[in-house]
Design an enzyme around this catalytic site. Sequence first.
Site, PDB file in Angstrom:
ATOM      1  N   LYS A 172       0.606  -0.925   0.148  1.00 56.50           N
ATOM      2  CA  LYS A 172      -0.218  -0.016   0.072  1.00 56.50           C
ATOM      3  C   LYS A 172       1.103   1.016  -0.124  1.00 56.50           C
ATOM      4  O   LYS A 172       0.613   2.416  -1.007  1.00 56.50           O
ATOM      5  CB  LYS A 172      -1.068  -0.042   1.229  1.00 56.50           C
ATOM      6  CG  LYS A 172      -1.650   1.031   1.580  1.00 56.50           C
ATOM      7  CD  LYS A 172      -2.599   1.912   0.636  1.00 56.50           C
ATOM      8  CE  LYS A 172      -3.746   2.662   0.386  1.00 56.50           C
ATOM      9  NZ  LYS A 172      -4.476   3.951  -0.453  1.00 56.50           N
TER      10      LYS A 172
HETATM   11  P1  NAP Z   1     -11.087  10.414   7.704  1.00 55.52           P
HETATM   12  O1  NAP Z   1     -12.066  11.215   6.914  1.00 55.52           O
HETATM   13  O2  NAP Z   1      -9.893  10.925   8.077  1.00 55.52           O
HETATM   14  O3  NAP Z   1     -11.093   9.464   9.059  1.00 55.52           O
HETATM   15  C1  NAP Z   1     -10.765   9.130   9.736  1.00 55.52           C
HETATM   16  C2  NAP Z   1     -11.231   8.406  10.679  1.00 55.52           C
HETATM   17  O4  NAP Z   1     -10.344   7.759  12.168  1.00 55.52           O
HETATM   18  C3  NAP Z   1     -12.270   9.314  11.501  1.00 55.52           C
HETATM   19  O5  NAP Z   1     -13.316   8.681  11.782  1.00 55.52           O
HETATM   20  C4  NAP Z   1     -12.051   9.523  13.280  1.00 55.52           C
HETATM   21  O6  NAP Z   1     -12.601  10.042  13.786  1.00 55.52           O
HETATM   22  C5  NAP Z   1     -11.249   8.035  13.378  1.00 55.52           C
HETATM   23  N1  NAP Z   1     -10.002   9.221  14.232  1.00 55.52           N
HETATM   24  C6  NAP Z   1      -8.645   9.255  13.816  1.00 55.52           C
HETATM   25  N2  NAP Z   1      -8.249   9.695  15.055  1.00 55.52           N
HETATM   26  C7  NAP Z   1      -8.857   8.845  16.501  1.00 55.52           C
HETATM   27  C8  NAP Z   1      -8.233   8.543  17.507  1.00 55.52           C
HETATM   28  N3  NAP Z   1      -7.374   8.943  18.580  1.00 55.52           N
HETATM   29  N4  NAP Z   1      -9.169   8.069  17.954  1.00 55.52           N
HETATM   30  C9  NAP Z   1     -10.226   7.584  16.804  1.00 55.52           C
HETATM   31  N5  NAP Z   1     -10.598   7.864  15.668  1.00 55.52           N
HETATM   32  C10 NAP Z   1     -10.252   8.599  15.442  1.00 55.52           C
HETATM   33  O7  NAP Z   1      -9.642   9.051   6.736  1.00 55.52           O
HETATM   34  P2  NAP Z   1      -9.934   8.160   5.533  1.00 55.52           P
HETATM   35  O8  NAP Z   1     -10.169   9.045   4.115  1.00 55.52           O
HETATM   36  O9  NAP Z   1     -11.452   7.908   5.955  1.00 55.52           O
HETATM   37  O10 NAP Z   1      -8.972   7.372   6.050  1.00 55.52           O
HETATM   38  C11 NAP Z   1      -8.846   6.288   6.727  1.00 55.52           C
HETATM   39  C12 NAP Z   1      -7.766   5.212   6.818  1.00 55.52           C
HETATM   40  O11 NAP Z   1      -8.324   4.818   4.904  1.00 55.52           O
HETATM   41  C13 NAP Z   1      -6.407   6.083   6.733  1.00 55.52           C
HETATM   42  O12 NAP Z   1      -5.024   5.188   6.803  1.00 55.52           O
HETATM   43  C14 NAP Z   1      -6.275   6.399   5.640  1.00 55.52           C
HETATM   44  O13 NAP Z   1      -5.031   6.904   4.508  1.00 55.52           O
HETATM   45  C15 NAP Z   1      -6.663   5.067   4.633  1.00 55.52           C
HETATM   46  N6  NAP Z   1      -7.533   5.203   2.926  1.00 55.52           N
HETATM   47  C16 NAP Z   1      -8.204   6.606   2.428  1.00 55.52           C
HETATM   48  C17 NAP Z   1      -7.779   6.675   1.162  1.00 55.52           C
HETATM   49  C18 NAP Z   1      -9.185   7.809   1.005  1.00 55.52           C
HETATM   50  O14 NAP Z   1      -9.256   8.133  -0.504  1.00 55.52           O
HETATM   51  N7  NAP Z   1      -9.908   8.525   1.698  1.00 55.52           N
HETATM   52  C19 NAP Z   1      -8.187   5.669   0.267  1.00 55.52           C
HETATM   53  C20 NAP Z   1      -7.671   4.361   0.852  1.00 55.52           C
HETATM   54  C21 NAP Z   1      -6.787   4.513   1.988  1.00 55.52           C
HETATM   55  P3  NAP Z   1     -13.382  10.775  14.231  1.00 55.52           P
HETATM   56  O15 NAP Z   1     -14.540  11.429  13.306  1.00 55.52           O
HETATM   57  O16 NAP Z   1     -13.982  11.046  15.357  1.00 55.52           O
HETATM   58  O17 NAP Z   1     -12.596  12.367  13.925  1.00 55.52           O
END
Ligand code: NAP
Length: 295
Positions: free
Chosen positions: A168
């Site tokens: 990844k």
């Molecule tokens: P995001 O929209 O920023 O969401 C992050 C999530 O993590 C939220 O639910 C947030 O909760 C939670 N979180 C962060 N810190 C926390 C903590 N200390 N305790 C509890 N919950 C916490 O991220 P995302 O885009 O969904 O991505 C999630 C993962 O998948 C990341 O590792 C990212 O790199 C990966 N990813 C993302 C994509 C994409 O296109 N977006 C694609 C492939 C992989 P709150 O709502 O409470 O802040």
Amino acid sequence: MKITVLGLGLMGQPIAERLQHCGHAVVAWNRSPDRLETAKEAGLKVEADLLKAIKVADVICLALSDATAIREVLLQSSVSAELAGKLVLQMGTVAPEESREIGAAVEVASGGYLEAPVLGSIPEARSGNLIVMAGGSDENYQRGLLLLRCLGKQVQHVGFLGQGAAMKLAMNQLIASLTAGFSLSLGLVRSEGVDVGVFMELLRESALYAPTFDKKLSKMLEHNYANPNFPLKHLIKDLALFQQVAEKTGIDAGLPEAMLRVFEKGSSNGHAEDDYSSLYEAINPEMDMGVDQGC
Ligand code: NAP
């Protein structure tokens, strides 16, 4: 299968919806209540109490931002104590070493752990067209396979724990360097007043072309990076992980380091939450200031 999804951010919400669409019994949990409300409105069963959400699950699917979040949520002692017999499916982007550490902690708690980071974003998660790069034992891969096939058009068992995470990071390094390379060339073409249409025509005919160039071109031309699927802050996180791994493995980290310096400038200029292609603005700052010559 009873699945609890932890984290309802950009990826967690559509992943939970997709799993429900495939007929699984899904419970969704998120730290902040506002996202729980959105999930409820989208027809998901939500649980605000983390322990209750964990207890009802056969499989715990993690869509949290990074390893720190995973440790805080999953590895606190009251939660670890409930992991016995359950499979933890880790779908976020973390470093191979981080994934191995989390996996070891889950196994100490008598749970199973499979890393399953994904390539693709919100539309692919919604439609079950992600590319899944699994790492872990055959046994845990088989346990998670039905669920992963609901999410992914291509589900690959890359190898042992850490190798899915490494795959990844290798992919996301390409997102960074392809977008940075394209931004540099597009910037030069535009600053010299060359026709962007002709540039793209020639590029598409060449061996240098990547489909992501056309996907991001209009955002760069219009300087509009709103409503991102994958924000710049996450690309910076992933490139920083790549840089750390490179340093440990003897790969020259100079290129990721240089890219990070520029991307961070973009982030502090207000683009952290924007689509990652906003790195174009950091690479071409005069265009950001309105010296854009159009196309
Ligand atoms: P995001 O929209 O920023 O969401 C992050 C999530 O993590 C939220 O639910 C947030 O909760 C939670 N979180 C962060 N810190 C926390 C903590 N200390 N305790 C509890 N919950 C916490 O991220 P995302 O885009 O969904 O991505 C999630 C993962 O998948 C990341 O590792 C990212 O790199 C990966 N990813 C993302 C994509 C994409 O296109 N977006 C694609 C492939 C992989 P709150 O709502 O409470 O802040």
